[in-house]
Design a protein around this motif. Structure first.
Motif, PDB file in Angstrom:
ATOM      1  N   SER A 190       0.685  -1.096   0.192  1.00 18.92           N
ATOM      2  CA  SER A 190      -0.056   0.023  -0.042  1.00 18.92           C
ATOM      3  C   SER A 190       1.209   1.261   0.014  1.00 18.92           C
ATOM      4  O   SER A 190       0.483   2.330  -0.616  1.00 18.92           O
ATOM      5  CB  SER A 190      -1.196  -0.339   1.016  1.00 18.92           C
ATOM      6  OG  SER A 190      -0.089  -0.475   2.006  1.00 18.92           O
ATOM      7  N   GLY A 191       1.811   1.730   0.586  1.00 21.39           N
ATOM      8  CA  GLY A 191       3.106   1.989   0.590  1.00 21.39           C
ATOM      9  C   GLY A 191       3.275   3.365  -0.692  1.00 21.39           C
ATOM     10  O   GLY A 191       3.179   3.852  -1.115  1.00 21.39           O
ATOM     11  N   PRO A 192       4.314   2.508  -1.390  1.00 21.36           N
ATOM     12  CA  PRO A 192       4.263   2.447  -2.427  1.00 21.36           C
ATOM     13  C   PRO A 192       3.064   2.165  -3.502  1.00 21.36           C
ATOM     14  O   PRO A 192       3.451   3.681  -4.917  1.00 21.36           O
ATOM     15  CB  PRO A 192       5.149   1.362  -3.264  1.00 21.36           C
ATOM     16  CG  PRO A 192       5.422   0.216  -2.163  1.00 21.36           C
ATOM     17  CD  PRO A 192       4.850   0.504  -1.286  1.00 21.36           C
ATOM     18  N   LEU A 193       2.303   2.524  -3.147  1.00 22.86           N
ATOM     19  CA  LEU A 193       0.909   2.117  -3.816  1.00 22.86           C
ATOM     20  C   LEU A 193       0.341   3.920  -3.945  1.00 22.86           C
ATOM     21  O   LEU A 193       0.530   4.606  -4.852  1.00 22.86           O
ATOM     22  CB  LEU A 193       0.246   1.261  -3.827  1.00 22.86           C
ATOM     23  CG  LEU A 193      -0.842   1.179  -5.459  1.00 22.86           C
ATOM     24  CD1 LEU A 193      -0.632   0.826  -6.435  1.00 22.86           C
ATOM     25  CD2 LEU A 193      -2.262   0.171  -4.409  1.00 22.86           C
ATOM     26  N   ALA A 194       0.511   4.052  -2.650  1.00 23.13           N
ATOM     27  CA  ALA A 194      -0.268   5.535  -2.515  1.00 23.13           C
ATOM     28  C   ALA A 194       0.710   6.780  -2.907  1.00 23.13           C
ATOM     29  O   ALA A 194       0.788   7.718  -3.346  1.00 23.13           O
ATOM     30  CB  ALA A 194      -0.300   5.694  -0.881  1.00 23.13           C
ATOM     31  N   LEU A 195       2.444   6.328  -3.227  1.00 18.79           N
ATOM     32  CA  LEU A 195       2.799   7.125  -4.050  1.00 18.79           C
ATOM     33  C   LEU A 195       3.199   6.825  -5.009  1.00 18.79           C
ATOM     34  O   LEU A 195       2.690   8.115  -5.359  1.00 18.79           O
ATOM     35  CB  LEU A 195       4.824   6.612  -2.908  1.00 18.79           C
ATOM     36  CG  LEU A 195       4.816   6.942  -1.458  1.00 18.79           C
ATOM     37  CD1 LEU A 195       6.419   6.728  -1.162  1.00 18.79           C
ATOM     38  CD2 LEU A 195       4.902   8.111  -1.005  1.00 18.79           C
ATOM     39  N   ALA A 196       2.809   6.038  -5.710  1.00 20.52           N
ATOM     40  CA  ALA A 196       3.045   6.193  -6.963  1.00 20.52           C
ATOM     41  C   ALA A 196       1.336   7.194  -7.849  1.00 20.52           C
ATOM     42  O   ALA A 196       1.458   8.107  -8.256  1.00 20.52           O
ATOM     43  CB  ALA A 196       2.265   4.389  -7.819  1.00 20.52           C
ATOM     44  N   ALA A 197       0.551   6.863  -6.667  1.00 19.73           N
ATOM     45  CA  ALA A 197      -0.910   7.478  -7.627  1.00 19.73           C
ATOM     46  C   ALA A 197      -0.715   8.748  -6.755  1.00 19.73           C
ATOM     47  O   ALA A 197      -0.691   9.872  -7.370  1.00 19.73           O
ATOM     48  CB  ALA A 197      -2.104   7.346  -6.089  1.00 19.73           C
ATOM     49  N   LEU A 227       8.012   2.830  -8.357  1.00 20.94           N
ATOM     50  CA  LEU A 227       6.996   2.911  -7.514  1.00 20.94           C
ATOM     51  C   LEU A 227       5.819   1.479  -7.798  1.00 20.94           C
ATOM     52  O   LEU A 227       5.964   1.127  -7.145  1.00 20.94           O
ATOM     53  CB  LEU A 227       5.876   3.932  -6.889  1.00 20.94           C
ATOM     54  CG  LEU A 227       7.094   5.482  -6.087  1.00 20.94           C
ATOM     55  CD1 LEU A 227       6.397   6.730  -6.504  1.00 20.94           C
ATOM     56  CD2 LEU A 227       7.960   5.130  -4.815  1.00 20.94           C
ATOM     57  N   VAL A 228       5.139   1.372  -8.647  1.00 20.80           N
ATOM     58  CA  VAL A 228       4.548   0.957  -9.306  1.00 20.80           C
ATOM     59  C   VAL A 228       5.411  -0.346  -9.281  1.00 20.80           C
ATOM     60  O   VAL A 228       4.675  -1.728  -8.586  1.00 20.80           O
ATOM     61  CB  VAL A 228       3.740   1.041 -11.066  1.00 20.80           C
ATOM     62  CG1 VAL A 228       3.065   0.023 -11.253  1.00 20.80           C
ATOM     63  CG2 VAL A 228       3.199   1.909 -11.072  1.00 20.80           C
ATOM     64  N   PHE A 229       6.055  -0.391  -9.432  1.00 19.85           N
ATOM     65  CA  PHE A 229       7.767  -1.949  -9.339  1.00 19.85           C
ATOM     66  C   PHE A 229       7.737  -2.055  -7.968  1.00 19.85           C
ATOM     67  O   PHE A 229       7.141  -4.125  -7.756  1.00 19.85           O
ATOM     68  CB  PHE A 229       8.418  -1.485 -10.044  1.00 19.85           C
ATOM     69  CG  PHE A 229       9.660  -2.539  -9.973  1.00 19.85           C
ATOM     70  CD1 PHE A 229       9.212  -3.938 -10.924  1.00 19.85           C
ATOM     71  CD2 PHE A 229      10.445  -3.105  -9.040  1.00 19.85           C
ATOM     72  CE1 PHE A 229      10.099  -5.017 -10.370  1.00 19.85           C
ATOM     73  CE2 PHE A 229      11.484  -3.852  -9.349  1.00 19.85           C
ATOM     74  CZ  PHE A 229      10.989  -4.668  -9.887  1.00 19.85           C
ATOM     75  N   GLN A 230       7.570  -1.036  -7.139  1.00 18.83           N
ATOM     76  CA  GLN A 230       7.029  -1.947  -5.659  1.00 18.83           C
ATOM     77  C   GLN A 230       6.276  -2.079  -4.965  1.00 18.83           C
ATOM     78  O   GLN A 230       6.049  -2.860  -3.412  1.00 18.83           O
ATOM     79  CB  GLN A 230       8.380  -0.740  -4.800  1.00 18.83           C
ATOM     80  CG  GLN A 230       9.704   0.097  -5.611  1.00 18.83           C
ATOM     81  CD  GLN A 230      10.532  -1.276  -5.170  1.00 18.83           C
ATOM     82  OE1 GLN A 230      11.030  -2.198  -5.999  1.00 18.83           O
ATOM     83  NE2 GLN A 230      11.351  -1.020  -3.755  1.00 18.83           N
ATOM     84  N   SER A 231       5.180  -1.606  -5.692  1.00 17.87           N
ATOM     85  CA  SER A 231       4.389  -1.640  -5.525  1.00 17.87           C
ATOM     86  C   SER A 231       3.827  -2.829  -5.286  1.00 17.87           C
ATOM     87  O   SER A 231       2.210  -3.405  -4.390  1.00 17.87           O
ATOM     88  CB  SER A 231       2.561  -0.829  -5.762  1.00 17.87           C
ATOM     89  OG  SER A 231       2.291  -1.413  -6.710  1.00 17.87           O
TER      90      SER A 231
END
Length: 433
Positions: A190-197, A227-231
């Motif tokens: 969720s963390g990287p996904l929120a940053l990607a958003a 960030l998407v890769f990390q999510s």
């Protein structure tokens, strides 16, 4: 004796430019796939495996990201491919062949039928896990191959049929993107996904405010990809997301552009090449960021990224196939889905749309031609190989799926060409009485 003045050259539309790039790139894609098969099964097959597994690492400070060449191509370079796909989808929805419900309804229905029926046929062959995870493989259509096949038929193919196939394939690509996001995504962080958003929101605001610098979007894209890769979401979807942040609106005054062209044309024309070059540059700068990015990247995708993807992914080593591969339910499900499911779904959906009064066939396009397009849409190749790599972590099952893609796509291409050749033949005129 008088001579009529030559008619001015007609400017190519974005659709025509895209069709020509895809047609030429599709033929090159055939050569790359053939080279992969020969290399993987020839005396230098070990070098083919070594190339796919060649390690490449990026190190920044204490951070290190290492992947084999195959995954760098599939995860990073294919994100550029998906970026161009996203630009095409956005352009066609806003100002192209999918703008408006009436124009879009027939290809939308055809694409839905061409996705659902192949998936259903595949699941008939593979109802149990983990093989059923491959239901998305025969749902895909390869735009480059499909347009390339139509190009072989020359001017006999009406523009309306080309537009129908392109719109169908673009909607199919959109379906593939949603499929990857929904069914082929690992556990989410969720963390990287929120940053990607947040990064995407920044890119969207920049585009909305009129920003169109390629360097700025490159920075946004690199950060978004990481960030998407990390999510846990597949990194290539960052390309599609970024494409929808690129503005399509023109931020220039048409009157100002016309005045600038008139000013340049008022010169003495001593250096005609310089004058033409300056006028062309003024027109290029007047294009929207979306058109500039698509025009600039499409040749690289068609001539470099997709052939490299095909070279590294289409090499099925027949000696590695176990048992009787052509009796494999995965192979049969993929091949039958592409060869039978695609045309059945496309034609059936068009018939249903017309029967319900939702859409009408373009003028001069027969159901024989639509059947041919449905068969051509059964060329899954690039997107099918990509989804297969996500669906099947087992190399043995993945090779069966690849062989199904290759055989099903080849058969669909040949039958589609034959069907279109017959349905598009000019009718003989009856002699006058």
């Amino acid at each position: 004796m008088t001579h009529s003045a030559p008619s001015p050259a007609r400017r190519r539309t974005p659709l025509e430019a895209f069709l020509q790039t895809e047609a030429a790139g599709g033929l090159f894609l055939v050569l790359a796939a053939a080279a992969a098969l020969l290399w993987a099964n020839g005396p230098f097959s070990e070098s083919y495996r070594a190339l796919r597994d060649f390690p490449i690492a990026i190190e920044v400070g204490g951070f290190r990201l290492a992947k084999p060449l195959l995954l760098w191509v599939n995860d990073l370079l294919m994100a550029v491919f998906f970026f161009v796909v996203g630009l095409e989808i956005k352009r066609e929805i806003l100002v192209g062949e999918l703008a408006g419900r009436k124009r879009a309804m027939l290809p939308v229905m055809a694409a839905l039928g061409g996705m659902l029926v192949p998936a259903g046929i595949y699941l008939l062959f593979n109802p149990q896990a983990p093989e059923r995870n491959g239901f998305g493989v025969p749902m895909a259509t390869d735009i480059a191959f499909a347009v390339g096949m139509l190009a072989l038929l020359g001017r006999r193919v009406p523009v309306a049929l080309k537009v129908f196939l392109l719109a169908l394939a673009i909607i199919d690509d959109l379906g593939a993107v949603l499929l990857i996001a929904l069914f082929y995504t690992a556990e989410l962080a969720s963390g990287p996904l929120a940053l990607a958003a947040l990064v995407w929101l920044g890119a969207a605001v920049y585009g909305h405010l009129g920003g169109g610098r390629a360097g700025v979007f490159l920075l946004f894209g690199a950060l978004l990809w990481f960030l998407v890769f990390q999510s846990g979401v597949h990194a290539t979807l960052a390309g599609v997301a970024l494409a929808f942040a690129v503005p399509i609106a023109h931020r220039v005054d048409p009157k100002a552009v016309a005045a600038e062209l008139r000013r340049r044309a008022a010169g003495d024309f001593e250096d005609i090449e310089m004058t033409i070059g300056e006028a062309a540059q003024a027109l290029v700068e007047a294009r929207s960021p979306l058109h500039r990015f698509e025009h600039g990247l499409a040749p690289w995708v068609a001539w470099a990224i997709m052939p490299l993807f095909a070279l590294l992914n289409a090499g099925v080593a027949f000696t590695d196939l176990e048992g009787a591969p052509f009796a494999s339910p995965v192979l049969l499900g993929v091949a039958t889905g592409l060869l039978v499911g695609k045309p059945l779904g496309v034609v059936g959906a068009c018939l249903l749309a017309e029967r319900l009064g939702l859409a009408h066939r373009p003028a001069g396009v027969s159901y024989g031609a639509i059947l041919g397009v449905g068969l051509i849409a059964g060329i899954g190749f690039t997107m099918a190989l990509f989804i297969a790599g996500l669906a099947f972590p087992d190399p043995a099952v993945l090779d069966q799926a690849k062989l199904g893609i290759l055989t099903g796509s080849l058969a669909a291409a040949l039958l589609g060409l034959a069907c279109l050749h017959l349905s598009l033949r000019p009718k003989r005129e009856r002699p006058a009485a």
